[in-house]
Write a protein that holds these residues in place. Structure first.
Motif, PDB file in Angstrom:
ATOM      1  N   MET A  87     -36.325 -15.502 -27.643  1.00 60.88           N
ATOM      2  CA  MET A  87     -37.200 -16.586 -26.729  1.00 60.88           C
ATOM      3  C   MET A  87     -38.139 -17.681 -27.804  1.00 60.88           C
ATOM      4  N   LEU A  88     -39.208 -16.528 -27.839  1.00 62.16           N
ATOM      5  CA  LEU A  88     -40.235 -16.719 -28.504  1.00 62.16           C
ATOM      6  C   LEU A  88     -39.665 -17.353 -30.258  1.00 62.16           C
ATOM      7  N   MET A  89     -39.088 -16.858 -30.715  1.00 58.39           N
ATOM      8  CA  MET A  89     -38.309 -17.097 -32.254  1.00 58.39           C
ATOM      9  C   MET A  89     -37.593 -18.273 -31.866  1.00 58.39           C
ATOM     10  N   ILE A  90     -36.760 -18.750 -30.842  1.00 52.85           N
ATOM     11  CA  ILE A  90     -36.387 -20.472 -31.040  1.00 52.85           C
ATOM     12  C   ILE A  90     -37.466 -20.979 -31.429  1.00 52.85           C
ATOM     13  N   LEU A  91     -38.365 -20.667 -29.883  1.00 51.70           N
ATOM     14  CA  LEU A  91     -39.755 -21.821 -30.577  1.00 51.70           C
ATOM     15  C   LEU A  91     -40.641 -22.102 -31.821  1.00 51.70           C
ATOM     16  N   VAL A  92     -40.867 -20.249 -32.310  1.00 48.35           N
ATOM     17  CA  VAL A  92     -41.117 -20.110 -33.474  1.00 48.35           C
ATOM     18  C   VAL A  92     -40.803 -20.904 -34.189  1.00 48.35           C
ATOM     19  N   GLY A  93     -39.633 -21.173 -34.337  1.00 51.03           N
ATOM     20  CA  GLY A  93     -38.809 -22.056 -35.278  1.00 51.03           C
ATOM     21  C   GLY A  93     -39.049 -23.044 -35.250  1.00 51.03           C
ATOM     22  N   TYR A  94     -38.456 -23.531 -33.677  1.00 52.05           N
ATOM     23  CA  TYR A  94     -38.712 -25.431 -33.611  1.00 52.05           C
ATOM     24  C   TYR A  94     -39.420 -25.380 -34.225  1.00 52.05           C
TER      25      TYR A  94
END
Length: 583
Positions: A98-105
């Motif tokens: 969840m954190l990495m999807i948000l960071v990437g986006y």
């Protein structure tokens, strides 16, 4: 002449890959990076020579590489290990993804990339590399340590999430929408497909493989396993899911058979060859000029991957009560991206929904993070010691109190049986719900087929829908009855808790009895209405739906014991297969 060109291209790929990987192995560097570098050297973006003449054939071989890579990951997927690691691995993997999807986006939007490019970037950064981590832990001699078992559990959970992400991205890319209700429906369909595939596969495929293994012919067993693999991949592709999903699923199913060890020994050489071609093809599509034009995004994304994964995985492990040293070792071991990132990036290009610059960026970030992985694992112990010496004592006390409080929430022996009963009942209810959804969705596809069109002309659309709904309901009866029985047990427990102090009052005894019968019935009718909503048009005449319920109702009245016994035998047989030791 075409055959000569193909042999020439394949010879160039394998020879240069062999030379580069020998050099990388000599200097204790990851072999995967050697394959990618070989692809860059012989690729069209590296002058002056054009080594590869038929890129289409290489792409086909690369797709085979994806299938074999995912199939081999499925063979290493262990449902027994997944059951043991449980909540710790799930929380750590979920927090990381969840954190990495948000960071990437967020990074994508920061660089003014499109929402689709940003979303795919988030997905690319979300999943760590199983291949790279396992290889690094083996080379460092840490594969048998306690924190390594937790890492493998997290990787298993990540693989499940990755397959889900692939399916969701495919659905979003083809439909062009990311509405919440579409995501929910796509998740329901995917979960139903996964459950019914795993259950049906585990019940049937080990028997097929055991029968073939009786002939004592390894060639027959290999061909049978590959036939199941490609056949299931074809089925999955017809359902508009990725072939990577099919390869992974069928591998996980075959992993529950007694012939797993032999199949792994037969398949892994093929996997090594085709996955090497896959990683070389990754390098073929890499444009080194991107390193200059996109240097800042690559640097930012690399730092974000390392720091984001260390923080998210470490915090996820800490939340579940692991000590700081173990949590940090887990976080620093998972700080990279790899094969799934390439597959997701390739998916975006093949669906024409992402720009071409995203792929080489993913390759560059993967290369840098892969190079850092062994050093991060080595530094995890000294770094954890350094942090332990410099973290303020109040913070250390806070974490110790948290771990102590967490142990207090663990149910005691007197309540453990009750907790296990509730958890087991909820799992059985969920699985049966998903099986019923899969049955109804399968029957719902009939009207859109050629046979369905003919039946519409003969029977009329409403009558055809009523008949289909009736057949789906009849086939679902064993599972619906099992759901009702488990709900009845849970509602009885709920009533016992609510009215525990009023056991001798006849009025409350009747209310408690009503709760244990009426509440499960209401939940079941609500579920049937939900099935009708997601599969058929709610404008169907009510009288037609009532007529469709008559036959299932009569079957329940006259065949209820048979339905209960059938489901019990099915569940017992599945549990027997899952409880057997694998070698």
């Amino acid at each position: 002449m075409h055959g000569v060109v193909f042999v020439q291209d394949l010879a160039v790929i394998m020879l240069i890959a062999a030379i580069i990987t020998v050099i990388f192995h000599r200097f204790n560097q990851p072999v995967v990076l050697g394959y990618i570098l070989a692809g860059v050297i012989i690729g069209p973006y590296t002058p002056p020579f054009m080594f590869i003449h038929d890129e289409k054939i290489i792409k086909i071989l690369a797709e085979l590489g994806v299938i074999f890579l995912m199939f081999s990951l499925g063979l290493e997927f262990n449902l027994h290990k997944l059951r043991k690691v449980g909540l710790v691995a799930f929380i750590a993997a979920f927090s990381e993804i969840m954190l990495m999807i948000l960071v990437g986006y967020g990074i994508g939007r920061l660089f003014n990339w499109s929402p689709t490019n940003s979303l795919f970037l988030g997905a690319i950064l979300a999943i760590s590399s199983t291949t790279i981590i396992v290889k690094a832990l083996e080379e460092l001699g840490m594969k048998q340590e306690e924190f390594a078992n937790l890492i493998f559990g997290i990787l298993i959970i990540e693989d499940i999430f990755a397959i889900t992400i692939l399916a969701l991205l495919s659905t979003m890319a083809t439909s062009g929408t990311i509405a919440v209700n579409d995501i929910f429906l796509a998740l329901m369909k995917l979960a139903s497909f996964l459950v019914i595939s795993l259950i049906a596969g585990i019940l049937l495929i080990p028997k097929i493989l055991a029968y073939v293994a009786n002939f004592k012919n390894k060639e027959m067993l290999l061909i049978c396993a590959l036939g199941l693999c490609f056949g299931f991949c074809l089925l999955v592709s017809k359902l508009n899911y990725s072939v990577a999903l099919g390869a992974f699923l069928i591998g996980a199913i075959i992993a529950e058979s007694h012939e797993l060890g032999v199949i792994q020994r037969l398949v892994f050489p093929l996997k090594d060859m085709f996955s090497a071609i896959f990683f070389v093809s990754v390098g073929l599509l890499f444009d080194p000029r991107v390193l200059a034009t996109c240097a800042i995004p690559i640097l930012v994304i690399t730092v974000a991957v390392v720091l984001g994964k260390i923080i998210s995985c470490s915090l996820g492990a800490l939340i579940t009560g692991k000590d700081g040293r173990t949590a940090l070792r887990v976080g620093m071991s998972l700080a990279q991206i790899g094969e799934f990132s390439f597959i997701i990036a390739t998916l975006g290009i093949s669906l024409n929904v992402t720009d071409k610059f995203l792929y080489p960026i993913a390759v560059a970030v993967s290369a840098f993070t892969t190079l850092l992985t062994p050093y991060l694992i080595k530094l995890s112990d000294p770094f954890s010691t350094f942090l332990a010496q410099h973290i303020p004592r109040p913070v250390q006390k806070m974490f110790r109190r948290y771990r102590t409080a967490l142990r207090c929430f663990t149910p005691g022996d007197d309540r453990l049986g009750m907790v296990n009963l509730i958890r087991r009942s909820l799992i059985i209810i969920l699985i049966n719900f998903l099986i019923v959804i899969a049955i109804f969705l399968g029957f719902d596809a009939i009207p859109s087929t050629q046979m369905g069109d003919r039946l519409k002309h003969i029977l009329g659309e409403n009558f055809l829908i009523a008949i289909i709904w009736n057949l789906a309901l009849i086939l679902s009866l064993p599972f619906l009855i099992a759901i009702y029985r488990k709900l009845h047990v849970l509602c009885m427990l709920l009533a016992e808790v609510i009215f525990s102090n009023k056991q001798n009052n006849e009025r409350f005894l009747k209310i408690r009895s009503l709760i244990s019968y009426i509440l499960p019935s209401l939940i079941l009718f609500g579920f049937l209405f939900f099935l009708l909503a997601i599969t058929q048009d709610l404008s169907i005449p009510t009288w037609l739906l009532i007529c469709a319920l008559i036959i299932p109702a009569l079957l329940i009245v006259f065949l209820l014991p048979w339905f209960i016994k059938f489901h019990a035998r099915l569940q017992m047989h599945f549990n027997e297969i899952m409880s057997k030791k694998r070698f």
